[in-house]
Design an enzyme around this catalytic site. Structure first.
Site, mmCIF file in Angstrom:
data_model
loop_
_atom_site.group_PDB
_atom_site.id
_atom_site.type_symbol
_atom_site.label_atom_id
_atom_site.label_comp_id
_atom_site.label_asym_id
_atom_site.label_seq_id
_atom_site.Cartn_x
_atom_site.Cartn_y
_atom_site.Cartn_z
ATOM 1 C CE LYS A 51 -3.608 -2.280 2.450
ATOM 2 N NZ LYS A 51 -4.533 -2.118 3.594
ATOM 3 N NE ARG A 264 -9.310 -1.578 9.298
ATOM 4 C CZ ARG A 264 -8.155 -1.779 10.312
ATOM 5 N NH1 ARG A 264 -8.030 -2.567 11.198
ATOM 6 N NH2 ARG A 264 -7.211 -0.799 9.667
#
Length: 278
Positions: A51, A264
């Site tokens: 990422k 999350r």
């Protein structure tokens, strides 16, 4: 948090706009880099690693960025109005005569020697979309802590790099296990299949404007690969569970459930997926 396929697509856009071109504008809007001027240097390439984004610049320099939850790089043609957020959210501007790349809300922005890149990405496991992909190593990493919840193990970039929250939820569904099941309780065949499925999903979505795990995607979003174009579907059917709270499971019809941990969200089907739940 962006997934590996999104980061790869971002790297491609940046590479197309910047690589091989001389920077005519450079503005790094973080205190420790405020006096850095990269104008006059050539951008050599933009490479994704998990990422992370590595923008390599003439002179042995690398601009390292990470999008985290809501960061973004936008590319604009010369003279085009920038769109991506208010000016105070801009953290980086790199421009040449044809294009300008603007980094919004970047929580990580560092300038380092290219020879020191391992300091920021050396901890990562095999990259699902990278040349270092090694399924055997990824599987061993994933199972190294048998008591760890499956969802946590999938998100840990030290195990395998590129899985974010969307693919975490989808992979757990496809493995028929809740994200809270200790990873060591997965059958060996399921664990191996999970790793190979993760690779297949990210590869399948690396060129798609709309991510899909079900194979149900708008015909306009199907890559031009010669494959048969799938039937158009209703919204929210391109993923099995993510973002589908209270909607019917595409496999069994049971309402999808949602839990939130540290901001999350996690989605799962209480019928199709076995294991502990919150």
């Amino acid at each position: 948090m962006p997934e590996g396929d999104t980061v790869l697509q971002t790297a491609r856009r940046l590479h197309t706009a910047l690589a091989g071109q001389i920077l005519t504008h450079s503005d790094l809007r973080v205190p420790r880099l405020a006096t850095v001027d990269l104008t006059g240097r050539e951008v050599l390439d933009v490479t994704p690693r998990g990422k992370h984004l590595l923008t390599r610049i003439e002179g042995g320099l690398t601009l390292h960025s990470h999008l985290r939850m809501d960061g973004a790089w936008r590319v604009f043609a010369a003279g085009e109005r920038w769109r991506g957020g208010p000016d105070h959210q801009i953290r980086a501007v790199l421009g040449n005569r044809a294009h300008t790349a603007v980094g919004y809300r970047l929580p990580v922005l560092d300038l380092l020697r290219t020879s020191d890149e391992e300091k920021v990405v050396g901890h990562l496991g095999p990259d699902l979309l990278g040349p270092d992909w090694d399924p055997g190593t990824a599987l061993r990493n994933l199972l190294s802590d048998p008591d760890r919840p499956l969802g946590e193990a999938l998100l840990d970039q030290r195990n395998l790099a590129g899985i974010g929250n969307v693919f975490k939820c989808e992979l757990c569904f496809m493995a028929r296990a809740t994200p809270w099941l200790p990873v060591g309780e997965l059958p060996a065949t399921t664990a191996r299949l999970l790793v190979s499925t993760a690779k297949q999903l990210l590869e399948a979505n690396r060129d798609r404007p709309t991510r899909t795990t079900t194979g149900r995607t708008p015909a306009a979003d199907t890559p031009r690969t010669g494959a048969r174009i799938p039937t158009r579907v209703r919204p929210q059917e391109h993923l099995y569970v993510y973002g589908r709270e209270r909607r019917s499971c595409l496999r069994c019809g049971t309402p999808i459930r949602k839990a939130v941990d540290a901001d999350r969200p996690t989605y799962w089907c209480p019928h199709c997926q076995a294991g502990p739940t919150p």
